[in-house]
Design a protein around this motif. Structure first.
Motif, PDB file in Angstrom:
ATOM      1  N   SER A 375       0.833  -1.208   0.000  1.00 23.27           N
ATOM      2  CA  SER A 375       0.000   0.000   0.000  1.00 23.27           C
ATOM      3  C   SER A 375       0.867   1.258   0.000  1.00 23.27           C
ATOM      4  CB  SER A 375      -0.908   0.027   1.231  1.00 23.27           C
ATOM      5  OG  SER A 375      -1.737  -1.100   1.243  1.00 23.27           O
ATOM      6  N   PHE A 377       3.870   1.502  -1.238  1.00 20.91           N
ATOM      7  CA  PHE A 377       4.446   1.608  -2.590  1.00 20.91           C
ATOM      8  C   PHE A 377       3.426   2.217  -3.551  1.00 20.91           C
ATOM      9  CE2 PHE A 377       5.081  -0.679  -6.759  1.00 20.91           C
ATOM     10  CZ  PHE A 377       6.129   0.119  -7.203  1.00 20.91           C
ATOM     11  N   TYR A 378       2.197   1.742  -3.456  1.00 19.96           N
ATOM     12  CA  TYR A 378       1.148   2.239  -4.357  1.00 19.96           C
ATOM     13  C   TYR A 378       0.970   3.752  -4.188  1.00 19.96           C
ATOM     14  CZ  TYR A 378      -3.386   2.451  -6.755  1.00 19.96           C
ATOM     15  OH  TYR A 378      -4.414   2.744  -7.617  1.00 19.96           O
ATOM     16  N   LEU A 379       0.871   4.199  -2.938  1.00 23.42           N
ATOM     17  CA  LEU A 379       0.653   5.632  -2.695  1.00 23.42           C
ATOM     18  C   LEU A 379       1.871   6.458  -3.126  1.00 23.42           C
ATOM     19  CD1 LEU A 379      -1.142   5.525   0.794  1.00 23.42           C
ATOM     20  CD2 LEU A 379      -2.178   5.768  -1.459  1.00 23.42           C
ATOM     21  N   MET A 380       3.072   5.913  -2.858  1.00 24.75           N
ATOM     22  CA  MET A 380       4.279   6.660  -3.233  1.00 24.75           C
ATOM     23  C   MET A 380       4.431   6.744  -4.751  1.00 24.75           C
ATOM     24  SD  MET A 380       6.985   5.375  -0.357  1.00 24.75           S
ATOM     25  CE  MET A 380       8.333   6.461  -0.823  1.00 24.75           C
ATOM     26  N   SER A 381       3.952   5.712  -5.446  1.00 25.93           N
ATOM     27  CA  SER A 381       4.061   5.731  -6.903  1.00 25.93           C
ATOM     28  C   SER A 381       3.124   6.787  -7.496  1.00 25.93           C
ATOM     29  CB  SER A 381       3.724   4.359  -7.485  1.00 25.93           C
ATOM     30  OG  SER A 381       2.323   4.170  -7.515  1.00 25.93           O
ATOM     31  N   ARG A 382       2.308   7.389  -6.638  1.00 26.61           N
ATOM     32  CA  ARG A 382       1.452   8.494  -7.092  1.00 26.61           C
ATOM     33  C   ARG A 382       1.982   9.834  -6.593  1.00 26.61           C
ATOM     34  NH1 ARG A 382       0.627   4.866 -10.052  1.00 26.61           N
ATOM     35  NH2 ARG A 382      -1.371   3.799 -10.324  1.00 26.61           N
ATOM     36  N   GLY A 383       3.250   9.838  -6.187  1.00 30.34           N
ATOM     37  CA  GLY A 383       3.894  11.097  -5.841  1.00 30.34           C
ATOM     38  C   GLY A 383       3.913  11.445  -4.362  1.00 30.34           C
ATOM     39  N   LEU A 384       3.269  10.625  -3.523  1.00 34.14           N
ATOM     40  CA  LEU A 384       3.253  10.930  -2.093  1.00 34.14           C
ATOM     41  C   LEU A 384       4.572  10.495  -1.442  1.00 34.14           C
ATOM     42  CD1 LEU A 384       0.198  11.018  -2.809  1.00 34.14           C
ATOM     43  CD2 LEU A 384      -0.238  10.111  -0.538  1.00 34.14           C
ATOM     44  N   SER A 385       5.066  11.300  -0.496  1.00 32.48           N
ATOM     45  CA  SER A 385       6.262  10.892   0.235  1.00 32.48           C
ATOM     46  C   SER A 385       5.883   9.748   1.165  1.00 32.48           C
ATOM     47  CB  SER A 385       6.808  12.058   1.046  1.00 32.48           C
ATOM     48  OG  SER A 385       5.892  12.372   2.075  1.00 32.48           O
ATOM     49  N   LYS A 386       6.901   9.076   1.692  1.00 33.99           N
ATOM     50  CA  LYS A 386       6.623   7.964   2.599  1.00 33.99           C
ATOM     51  C   LYS A 386       5.830   8.441   3.819  1.00 33.99           C
ATOM     52  CE  LYS A 386       8.634   3.886   4.509  1.00 33.99           C
ATOM     53  NZ  LYS A 386       9.788   3.010   4.558  1.00 33.99           N
ATOM     54  N   GLN A 388       3.807  11.069   3.957  1.00 27.46           N
ATOM     55  CA  GLN A 388       2.412  11.319   3.548  1.00 27.46           C
ATOM     56  C   GLN A 388       1.629  10.018   3.415  1.00 27.46           C
ATOM     57  OE1 GLN A 388       3.290  13.707  -0.007  1.00 27.46           O
ATOM     58  NE2 GLN A 388       1.566  15.020   0.542  1.00 27.46           N
TER      59      GLN A 388
END
Lengths: 432, 247
Positions: A375, A377-386, A388
Motif C-alpha cells: 500500500s 508503494f502504491y501511494l508513493m508511486s502516485r507522488g506521495l512521500s513515505k 504522507q
C-alpha cells in the motif's frame, strides 16, 4: 512513597459515615498496594513498577485552593455547556444552552460533606474492583455530581474540561464523576484533558453513569494532548431498559492511560456501544478494558477498537462480553484491529466471551498486522512521500472507528483532532 | 525520454531481467509482449522503484539516473505506472487520495495547488470522459471496486497526473471489450509528441485499440525480437514458444 493518609484524613473529616469508609478503604488499599502483573486484569500493565519508577514521590494534594484554567484551552467554534475541573477540583460550570431547572449540578465535595446528600451516592463506595478503586474511595476529594431530570434533551453537548497545572506535579488526584440521566432524557458528554508543561501526576477517576429507561447518554473521551501523566479512568455504567449508552475513546495523549469501562445492561432492549481508537508513539502505554454484562433479554452491545502503534509504544485491549442465563436474544459484537509500525511496538489483545444463555448472537475478532508495504508503494508511486503515505494509511485505518460516532458535529470535531494528532507524529523510526 | 542499458534485476537471488536494453523517444508508444515469467512486471516494478529487487545496469530518464530516485520523485517527475493489480486501501477516501496526489505533484512541478472546487470540476470532466460512476470517488480507494472499475481508476489517475512516461502493466487483463475501449480511448486522448508509453501485455487485442510504434518480445529477461505493429499479430498466430526457441 508516602501518601500521608492520616494528614489527609484529619483535614477532610466530615463527622459522618464517609470518615470510616475512607479509613476502611485505605486499609484495603494498603493490603494490596498498587496493581501489578500478578493480577489477571493487569497482566499487561505493571502499574506498581511504573509508578515507583516515574512517580516515586507521589503524594496526596493539600487543601490549598488551586487556580483557574486558561481560556485558550477551551474549544473554539463549538457551542457547548461546560464544567471545568482544575487538578481534579470543580472550579465552575455553565449551562448556557439549557433549561437550568432540569439540571442539578454540584461539586462533589459539597455532596461528600452533606449527610443527606451523601446517602444518594453512598453505594458508589461499595465498588471494590481493585486496589485503585479502594484508593479512590479513601482519597476522593472532589468531582462532579450531575442529575438530569426526566424528559429533558440537552440542546448542546456538555464538555468536561480536566486541566492539570503545576500544583499537580507529583500528586495523586482522586476524583469521581457521577451523572444520572432521567427517563427519556438525552445528553452528550465530551471529556477533554490538558496538562501544563509536561508535569507528572497520577489521576485516578471513577465515573458512575446511571441511564434510566429510554434515555441516551453519549460519552466522548478525548485524550489527545501529549503529556507525562499517568491515568486510570474507570467507568461504571448502569443501563436501564431501552436506554442507549455510546462511548467513544480517543486514547493518544498521556504517557500511561488505562480506561476500564463496565457496562451493565439492567433492562431489556438496552444497548451499549464502546468504540475507540488508540494511537501511540514514543514509549506510551495505553490500555482499554471493556466489560459488557448482559443480564436481560434483547440487549445489544458492540465494540470496535482500532489501534496504531509506533516507535516503542504498546497498547492493550481486553474485552469481555458476559451473557447471563436470562439474557436470551442477546446481540454482542466485538472487533479489535491493530496496526504495528515498528519492530519495537507491541499490541496485546485478550477477547473473552462468557455465555450462559443458549439463544444469542455473539461474535468477536482480533487482528494485529504490520503496515502493508504494498500500500505504501502504491501511494508513493502516485507522488506521495513515505511520510504522507503513512499518514494517509493511519488516518484511513483509524477513521473506521471515528465513523461509528453518530453525532455529526462531534464526529467532525474528533476527525479534525485526529488529523492534527497524526500530523504531529514524527515517524523517526520509520524513515529509511 | 527513457534509455535502458544492460538492465539486470533479481529478487531473492533469482535473476529475472538479464541484460535488458530499450530506448524510448518522446511521443513513441512501445509495446512489450512476452510469456508468463519473462520479466514484464519486474521491468515495470523496477522502473517505478519497488523495493526488494537487486538491480544492475543503467536507466536514464530525461537524461537523469532513474534508479537513484526515490519512488515519489519518479512519480513527481512524470513517471506513471498503471498497476496490474491496483491495491485496495481500506479507509482512504478515493477523492482525498486523488486530490492529495495531484496537489503534491503540482506543488513539486511549480504549479498552483487546486482548491476543492477546481479539483471537483476537473474530476467531473475526467470521470465523465472515462465513463466512471462518480460515486466511486466517495468510496474507499479500490475497496470493493470491480476489476473494470479498478483499471479505470488507474487510467483516471493517469489522466489527472498528466505524466510524461506511462507504463501500463497488463492494464487489459480482466477487462471486457467495452471497458477496454474506454481505457484505450483514455490512453489515446493523452497521446502527445512529448509523452511516451510503455505497454506491457500478454495479448495482441489491446494493440488493436492503441497502435504501438514498436513491439518487443521479452523472453527470459531479454528482448528476443523487435518489430512494428505487425509483430504482435504474428505472435498471436505462432505463440511465444517458437520465439523462445529462436531466442
Amino acid at each position: 512513597m508516602n501518601l500521608n493518609f492520616d494528614e489527609f484524613q484529619k483535614a477532610n473529616q466530615t463527622g459522618g459515615e464517609l470518615d470510616n469508609i475512607r479509613i476502611k478503604n485505605f486499609d484495603n488499599f494498603q493490603k494490596k498496594g498498587f496493581p501489578s502483573k500478578k493480577e489477571e486484569s493487569w497482566k499487561y500493565t505493571d502499574l506498581k513498577t511504573m509508578l515507583y519508577n516515574n512517580l516515586s514521590k507521589l503524594e496526596v494534594p493539600n487543601n490549598k485552593k488551586t487556580s483557574q484554567c486558561h481560556d485558550e484551552w477551551l474549544l473554539k467554534n463549538f457551542k457547548h455547556n461546560q464544567i471545568i475541573l482544575v487538578n481534579g477540583e470543580f472550579v465552575s460550570s455553565t449551562f448556557s444552552f439549557e433549561s437550568k431547572d432540569k439540571i442539578k449540578i454540584k461539586p462533589l465535595r459539597v455532596i461528600l460533606k452533606d449527610k443527606k446528600n451523601f446517602n444518594k451516592i453512598k453505594e458508589l463506595f461499595d465498588d471494590q474492583k481493585n486496589s485503585l478503586t479502594s484508593l479512590n474511595h479513601a482519597l476522593v476529594r472532589d468531582g462532579i455530581f450531575l442529575e438530569i431530570e426526566d424528559n429533558y434533551s440537552f440542546n448542546k453537548p456538555l464538555v468536561i474540561y480536566n486541566f492539570f497545572n503545576k500544583s499537580s506535579e507529583n500528586k495523586i488526584i482522586n476524583n469521581k464523576c457521577f451523572i444520572s440521566l432521567g427517563k427519556n432524557s438525552k445528553l452528550d458528554v465530551l471529556k477533554c484533558y490538558k496538562a501544563e508543561n509536561s508535569i507528572k501526576y497520577f489521576n485516578n477517576t471513577i465515573h458512575h453513569y446511571s441511564i434510566q429507561e429510554n434515555a441516551i447518554l453519549k460519552q466522548f473521551s478525548i485524550n489527545n494532548n501529549l503529556d507525562n501523566s499517568y491515568n486510570y479512568h474507570l467507568t461504571n455504567v448502569k443501563s436501564h431498559s431501552n436506554s442507549i449508552f455510546e462511548n467513544f475513546l480517543f486514547s493518544s495523549g498521556s504517557s500511561f492511560l488505562k480506561n476500564e469501562i463496565h457496562c451493565n445492561l439492567l433492562g431489556s432492549y438496552a444497548s451499549c456501544f464502546v468504540n475507540g481508537l488508540i494511537l501511540l508513539n514514543n514509549e506510551q502505554h495505553h490500555e482499554l478494558k471493556t466489560n459488557v454484562n448482559h443480564r436481560y433479554e434483547h440487549c445489544k452491545s458492540s465494540q470496535l477498537v482500532k489501534s496504531v502503534l509506533l516507535d516503542k509504544s504498546s497498547g492493550t485491549y481486553q474485552g469481555k462480553i458476559y451473557v447471563e442465563k436470562e439474557a436470551q436474544k442477546t446481540d454482542g459484537y466485538q472487533l479489535s484491529r491493530a496496526l504495528i509500525f515498528s519492530e519495537n511496538s507491541t499490541f496485546n489483545s485478550k477477547p473473552e466471551l462468557e455465555i450462559y444463555a443458549d439463544e444469542v448472537k455473539c461474535s468477536h475478532g482480533s487482528t494485529t498486522a504490520n503496515i502493508d508495504q504494498g500500500s505504501i508503494f502504491y501511494l508513493m508511486s502516485r507522488g506521495l512521500s513515505k511520510k504522507q503515505a503513512n499518514k494517509m494509511l493511519i488516518e484511513g485505518f483509524l477513521n473506521e472507528a471515528v465513523e461509528t460516532i453518530t453525532d455529526i458535529n462531534i464526529k467532525s470535531l474528533i476527525s479534525k483532532l485526529l488529523i492534527k494528532k497524526i500530523n504531529e507524529i514524527k515517524f523517526e523510526t520509520n524513515e529509511h | 525520454m527513457l534509455q535502458i542499458t544492460n538492465l539486470s534485476a533479481s529478487i531473492d537471488n533469482k535473476k529475472i531481467l538479464k541484460g535488458f536494453n530499450l530506448k524510448i523517444k518522446p511521443g513513441e508508444i512501445h509495446a512489450i509482449m512476452g510469456p508468463n515469467g519473462s520479466g514484464k512486471s519486474t521491468l515495470a516494478n523496477v522502473l517505478t522503484g519497488k523495493n526488494g529487487y537487486q538491480v544492475e545496469g543503467q536507466v536514464l530518464y530525461q537524461g537523469k539516473n532513474l534508479l537513484k530516485l526515490p519512488i515519489e520523485e519518479r512519480a513527481q517527475k512524470g513517471l506513471f505506472m498503471a498497476f496490474q493489480y491496483p491495491l485496495e486501501i481500506a479507509g482512504v477516501n478515493t477523492n482525498n487520495f486523488l486530490k492529495t496526489s495531484l496537489n503534491t505533484v503540482r506543488k513539486v512541478r511549480g504549479l498552483k495547488e487546486l482548491d476543492s472546487l477546481d479539483f471537483l470540476n476537473l474530476i467531473k470532466t475526467k470521470t465523465k470522459n472515462l465513463k466512471i460512476d462518480e460515486k466511486i470517488l466517495n468510496r474507499q480507494l479500490n475497496v470493493g471496486f470491480s476489476g473494470g472499475e479498478k483499471k479505470k481508476n488507474e487510467i483516471l489517475q493517469m489522466t489527472i497526473l498528466e505524466p510524461k512516461l506511462v507504463i501500463l502493466d497488463e492494464t487489459d487483463s480482466g477487462l471486457d471489450i467495452d471497458a477496454m475501449k474506454i481505457v484505450s480511448e483514455g490512453v489515446n486522448s493523452l497521446r502527445d509528441k512529448d509523452r511516451s508509453f510503455l505497454i506491457i501485455t500478454h495479448y495482441q487485442r489491446l494493440l488493436d485499440y492503441i497502435k504501438p510504434d514498436f513491439v518487443h518480445v521479452l523472453v527470459d529477461g531479454k528482448i528476443a525480437k523487435t518489430g512494428c505493429g505487425e509483430l504482435a499479430l504474428e505472435l498471436e498466430k505462432i505463440g511465444y514458444g517458437k520465439m523462445e526457441a529462436e531466442g
